[in-house]
Design a protein around this motif. Structure first.
Motif, PDB file in Angstrom:
ATOM      1  N   ARG A  60      35.860  26.377  44.918  1.00 43.82           N
ATOM      2  CA  ARG A  60      36.996  26.105  44.061  1.00 43.82           C
ATOM      3  C   ARG A  60      36.360  25.735  42.588  1.00 43.82           C
ATOM      4  O   ARG A  60      36.966  26.042  41.658  1.00 43.82           O
ATOM      5  CB  ARG A  60      37.800  24.705  44.163  1.00 43.82           C
ATOM      6  CG  ARG A  60      38.699  24.409  43.509  1.00 43.82           C
ATOM      7  CD  ARG A  60      39.514  23.197  43.852  1.00 43.82           C
ATOM      8  NE  ARG A  60      40.281  23.321  44.997  1.00 43.82           N
ATOM      9  CZ  ARG A  60      40.135  22.764  46.322  1.00 43.82           C
ATOM     10  NH1 ARG A  60      39.158  22.135  46.373  1.00 43.82           N
ATOM     11  NH2 ARG A  60      41.161  22.945  47.184  1.00 43.82           N
ATOM     12  N   SER A 110      30.873  28.909  41.371  1.00 43.10           N
ATOM     13  CA  SER A 110      30.634  30.584  41.592  1.00 43.10           C
ATOM     14  C   SER A 110      29.724  30.702  42.905  1.00 43.10           C
ATOM     15  O   SER A 110      28.894  29.842  43.290  1.00 43.10           O
ATOM     16  CB  SER A 110      29.994  31.292  40.511  1.00 43.10           C
ATOM     17  OG  SER A 110      28.632  30.786  40.383  1.00 43.10           O
ATOM     18  N   GLN A 167      38.629  31.759  50.615  1.00 41.34           N
ATOM     19  CA  GLN A 167      39.961  32.283  49.883  1.00 41.34           C
ATOM     20  C   GLN A 167      41.077  31.401  49.907  1.00 41.34           C
ATOM     21  O   GLN A 167      42.226  31.509  49.370  1.00 41.34           O
ATOM     22  CB  GLN A 167      40.280  33.823  50.369  1.00 41.34           C
ATOM     23  CG  GLN A 167      39.262  34.666  49.970  1.00 41.34           C
ATOM     24  CD  GLN A 167      39.394  35.912  50.467  1.00 41.34           C
ATOM     25  OE1 GLN A 167      39.892  36.220  51.581  1.00 41.34           O
ATOM     26  NE2 GLN A 167      38.788  37.002  49.897  1.00 41.34           N
ATOM     27  N   ARG A 195      34.645  33.862  54.194  1.00 41.57           N
ATOM     28  CA  ARG A 195      35.737  34.753  53.306  1.00 41.57           C
ATOM     29  C   ARG A 195      37.124  33.896  53.443  1.00 41.57           C
ATOM     30  O   ARG A 195      37.819  33.612  52.640  1.00 41.57           O
ATOM     31  CB  ARG A 195      35.721  35.890  53.443  1.00 41.57           C
ATOM     32  CG  ARG A 195      34.568  36.930  52.875  1.00 41.57           C
ATOM     33  CD  ARG A 195      34.634  38.190  53.547  1.00 41.57           C
ATOM     34  NE  ARG A 195      33.257  38.990  52.853  1.00 41.57           N
ATOM     35  CZ  ARG A 195      33.117  40.043  53.278  1.00 41.57           C
ATOM     36  NH1 ARG A 195      33.697  40.641  54.347  1.00 41.57           N
ATOM     37  NH2 ARG A 195      32.009  40.726  52.799  1.00 41.57           N
ATOM     38  N   GLN A 210      40.434  29.298  46.769  1.00 41.19           N
ATOM     39  CA  GLN A 210      40.200  30.371  45.867  1.00 41.19           C
ATOM     40  C   GLN A 210      40.587  31.497  46.097  1.00 41.19           C
ATOM     41  O   GLN A 210      40.019  32.517  46.385  1.00 41.19           O
ATOM     42  CB  GLN A 210      38.748  30.225  45.493  1.00 41.19           C
ATOM     43  CG  GLN A 210      38.262  31.213  43.946  1.00 41.19           C
ATOM     44  CD  GLN A 210      39.080  30.363  42.685  1.00 41.19           C
ATOM     45  OE1 GLN A 210      40.159  30.363  42.628  1.00 41.19           O
ATOM     46  NE2 GLN A 210      38.406  29.499  42.111  1.00 41.19           N
ATOM     47  N   PRO A 211      42.153  31.902  46.023  1.00 45.35           N
ATOM     48  CA  PRO A 211      42.680  33.072  46.579  1.00 45.35           C
ATOM     49  C   PRO A 211      42.140  34.381  45.818  1.00 45.35           C
ATOM     50  O   PRO A 211      42.150  35.300  46.573  1.00 45.35           O
ATOM     51  CB  PRO A 211      44.133  32.855  46.310  1.00 45.35           C
ATOM     52  CG  PRO A 211      44.463  31.458  46.066  1.00 45.35           C
ATOM     53  CD  PRO A 211      43.009  30.713  45.541  1.00 45.35           C
ATOM     54  N   HIS A 212      41.719  34.290  44.702  1.00 43.38           N
ATOM     55  CA  HIS A 212      41.204  35.565  43.923  1.00 43.38           C
ATOM     56  C   HIS A 212      39.615  35.773  44.217  1.00 43.38           C
ATOM     57  O   HIS A 212      39.351  36.572  43.155  1.00 43.38           O
ATOM     58  CB  HIS A 212      41.894  35.405  42.400  1.00 43.38           C
ATOM     59  CG  HIS A 212      43.165  35.120  42.431  1.00 43.38           C
ATOM     60  ND1 HIS A 212      44.097  36.259  42.860  1.00 43.38           N
ATOM     61  CD2 HIS A 212      43.878  34.148  41.930  1.00 43.38           C
ATOM     62  CE1 HIS A 212      45.467  35.772  42.691  1.00 43.38           C
ATOM     63  NE2 HIS A 212      45.273  34.333  41.996  1.00 43.38           N
ATOM     64  N   LEU A 213      39.105  34.933  44.776  1.00 41.28           N
ATOM     65  CA  LEU A 213      37.641  35.046  45.009  1.00 41.28           C
ATOM     66  C   LEU A 213      37.108  36.338  45.559  1.00 41.28           C
ATOM     67  O   LEU A 213      37.672  36.806  46.360  1.00 41.28           O
ATOM     68  CB  LEU A 213      37.284  34.077  46.069  1.00 41.28           C
ATOM     69  CG  LEU A 213      35.661  34.020  46.237  1.00 41.28           C
ATOM     70  CD1 LEU A 213      34.723  33.394  45.260  1.00 41.28           C
ATOM     71  CD2 LEU A 213      35.258  33.060  47.491  1.00 41.28           C
ATOM     72  N   ASP A 214      36.221  37.127  45.046  1.00 41.25           N
ATOM     73  CA  ASP A 214      35.672  38.153  45.315  1.00 41.25           C
ATOM     74  C   ASP A 214      34.469  37.955  46.474  1.00 41.25           C
ATOM     75  O   ASP A 214      33.492  37.492  46.141  1.00 41.25           O
ATOM     76  CB  ASP A 214      35.068  39.032  44.336  1.00 41.25           C
ATOM     77  CG  ASP A 214      34.437  40.262  44.765  1.00 41.25           C
ATOM     78  OD1 ASP A 214      34.598  40.663  45.964  1.00 41.25           O
ATOM     79  OD2 ASP A 214      33.734  40.917  44.126  1.00 41.25           O
TER      80      ASP A 214
END
Length: 511
Positions: free
Chosen positions: A291, A294, A256, A252, A259-263
């Motif tokens: 990046r 998915s 992040q 995580r 990809q800072p907004h990754l869930d």
């Protein structure tokens, strides 16, 4: 001839690297003012961590690094050397995640139990270097005369280890004294921590380490290596893959960053970490791909781990930018017989016993009981084979999946796969037949055979795909009986039906 002043030497190296003061400052995480003051001689006592940042930012070779450190030493207080211990130690670029227990254990060994030689071992990509750095920084105040980090990555000649240590300490070559003697004299009366990173390719230099430990009573040594040094003073700290919780946290955090907004709360994160054996390097390489991918697609792509786990950070050594190179580093250090065993061990699924490894890896070749044990022990030492003790007290061996994939790739490249697959299937057919002949009531044998179910299935798949009817029927019959007693009737019947159908088809073709 007067030695070149530190400021002039720093400027010379900076310009040779094609850097402005501002560019060097940015690379080294310093201010441009600090670089300017150092070059002009206004800052007369550069800290050793500052020197380390500068030498790395300019990508200096070992000799240049040693020269720069030596030039800075006159600026240190001459009359009070004890007040400024020599500390040559890199600063880790990222936080350590999930190794709190190992750090605590290592600090206890060094501080409380006064272990003279602590060797952190483990497979490539498990995080030995990063852990050692964390340990070293925690120990900075414990050694009155300092500590030094010696990176052995680029060395292949063990005889150069004393020289490399001398360079890290800023010692200059003397015509009448070998480097080993200079280093021994330097440490003679000092309370010092000497750290070696990546010792595995210069293992015969362990004699030099042994000599230092005997001659320098206040010296302690911390080593990272994929194989132990096998010295009397040695205490191993075996580093294993991260716990699942730590692996998920590491993924995580790294994902992040790109990809800072990754869930990253999806259950697929835990599955991804398991796919890469919870190895920190593999997790970081996988996380870098979020990046453009998915998480479900990333998990799908990881079905081919070795091809996919690439693209590590530029400031990592080349051998740590891909999992393939990380494993190849260990494989290439093995002698031919151990390489052959390692390749052959990729045939096993779900682990194996020493007897199984000996039977399949040696085949018909004569060997003594000690040869098989020493070979598997060497592969365990090299951190390529894992060992665990089963409930009945017997050792069982296995390869981490990403390592097994590399071994299988080498097996195919050597043209040996078919031969070892045949040996594997024949061995497990004979093992199942033997268990049946012994008869019921042999709980230990049944439990042993049950542990080999994954190997039985792998042998069945291979026999079916190759049309090996006789061998396939033996496997289906004897493993089928085991599965029937365990209530796995559908699997037992399925395999027996498949093999009988294959036998019938072969009979029809012959007619």
């Amino acid at each position: 001839m007067e030695p070149t002043p530190f400021g002039a030497l720093l400027k010379r190296y900076r310009m040779a690297a094609g850097l402005t003061q501002e560019a060097l400052a940015e690379r080294a995480s310093l201010s441009a003012r600090a670089v300017s003051d150092l070059e002009r001689g206004l800052s007369r006592a550069p800290r050793y961590d500052t020197l380390d940042l500068l030498t790395r930012a300019m990508n200096l070779e070992a000799s240049q690094r040693a020269t720069l450190f030596a030039a800075a030493r006159p600026a240190l207080p001459g009359e009070d050397a004890k007040a400024t211990p020599l500390q040559v130690l890199p600063f880790p670029p990222t936080a350590l995640i999930g190794r709190e227990q190992e750090v605590t254990q290592a600090l206890d060994l060094v501080r409380e139990r006064s272990v003279r030689l602590l060797t952190v071992t483990g497979p490539g990509g498990v995080g030995k270097t990063r852990l050692a750095l964390e340990i070293a920084h925690n120990l900075r105040a414990d050694f009155a005369d300092g500590l030094a980090w010696v990176d052995l990555t680029v060395l292949r000649d063990p005889s150069l280890v004393p020289q490399t240590v001398a360079q890290a300490l800023g010692l200059h070559e003397q015509a009448d004294r070998p480097f080993s003697e200079q280093v021994r004299t330097f440490f003679q009366d000092k309370q010092y921590l000497l750290l070696f990173d990546n010792f595995e390719q210069v293992l015969s230099a362990a004699d030099f380490v042994a000599d230092l430990l005997v001659s320098c009573p206040r010296l302690q040594v911390l080593v990272t290596s994929r194989a132990p040094l096998h010295l009397r003073a040695e205490q191993q700290l075996v580093l294993t893959p991260l716990t699942q919780a730590a692996a998920v946290t590491l993924f995580r955090e790294r994902a992040q960053r790109v990809q800072p907004h990754l869930d990253a709360t999806e259950p697929s994160v835990a599955a991804i970490c398991e796919q890469v054996d919870r190895l920190p390097l593999a997790i970081e390489l996988a996380a870098a791909h979020v990046r453009v991918l998915s998480l479900p697609l990333l998990r799908e792509r990881l079905s081919d781990r070795l091809r996919f786990l690439r693209g590590g950070a530029r400031d990592l050594p080349e051998r740590q930018r891909t999992m393939h190179e990380a494993i190849a580093w260990s494989y290439n250090l093995l002698p031919p017989t151990q390489q052959r065993w390692f390749r052959a061990l990729s045939i096993f699924m779900g682990g194996y016993t020493l007897a199984a490894a000996e039977s399949i890896c040696w085949g018909e070749e004569p060997f003594t009981p000690d040869e098989g044990l020493s070979t598997i022990a060497a592969l365990v030492d090299a951190s390529l084979v894992q060992v665990e003790i089963t409930g009945d007290g017997l050792p069982r061996y296995h390869l981490l999946e990403v390592i097994r994939e590399y071994a299988a790739e080498q097996l195919r490249a050597a043209g040996e796969e078919e031969d070892y697959q045949w040996r594997h299937a024949e061995y497990y057919a004979a093992l199942a037949e033997e268990a049946e002949r012994v008869g019921a009531g042999q709980g230990g044998r049944e439990a042993h055979l049950e542990r080999e179910s994954a190997n039985g299935r792998a042998a069945l798949y291979w026999a079916y795909e190759r049309g090996e009817v006789t061998l396939g029927l033996r496997l289906a019959t004897w493993f089928g009986r085991l599965w029937l007693t365990r209530g796995q009737m559908s699997e037992a019947n399925q395999w027996l039906s498949r093999m009988l159908a294959l036998d019938e088809a072969r009979g029809a073709q012959a007619a």
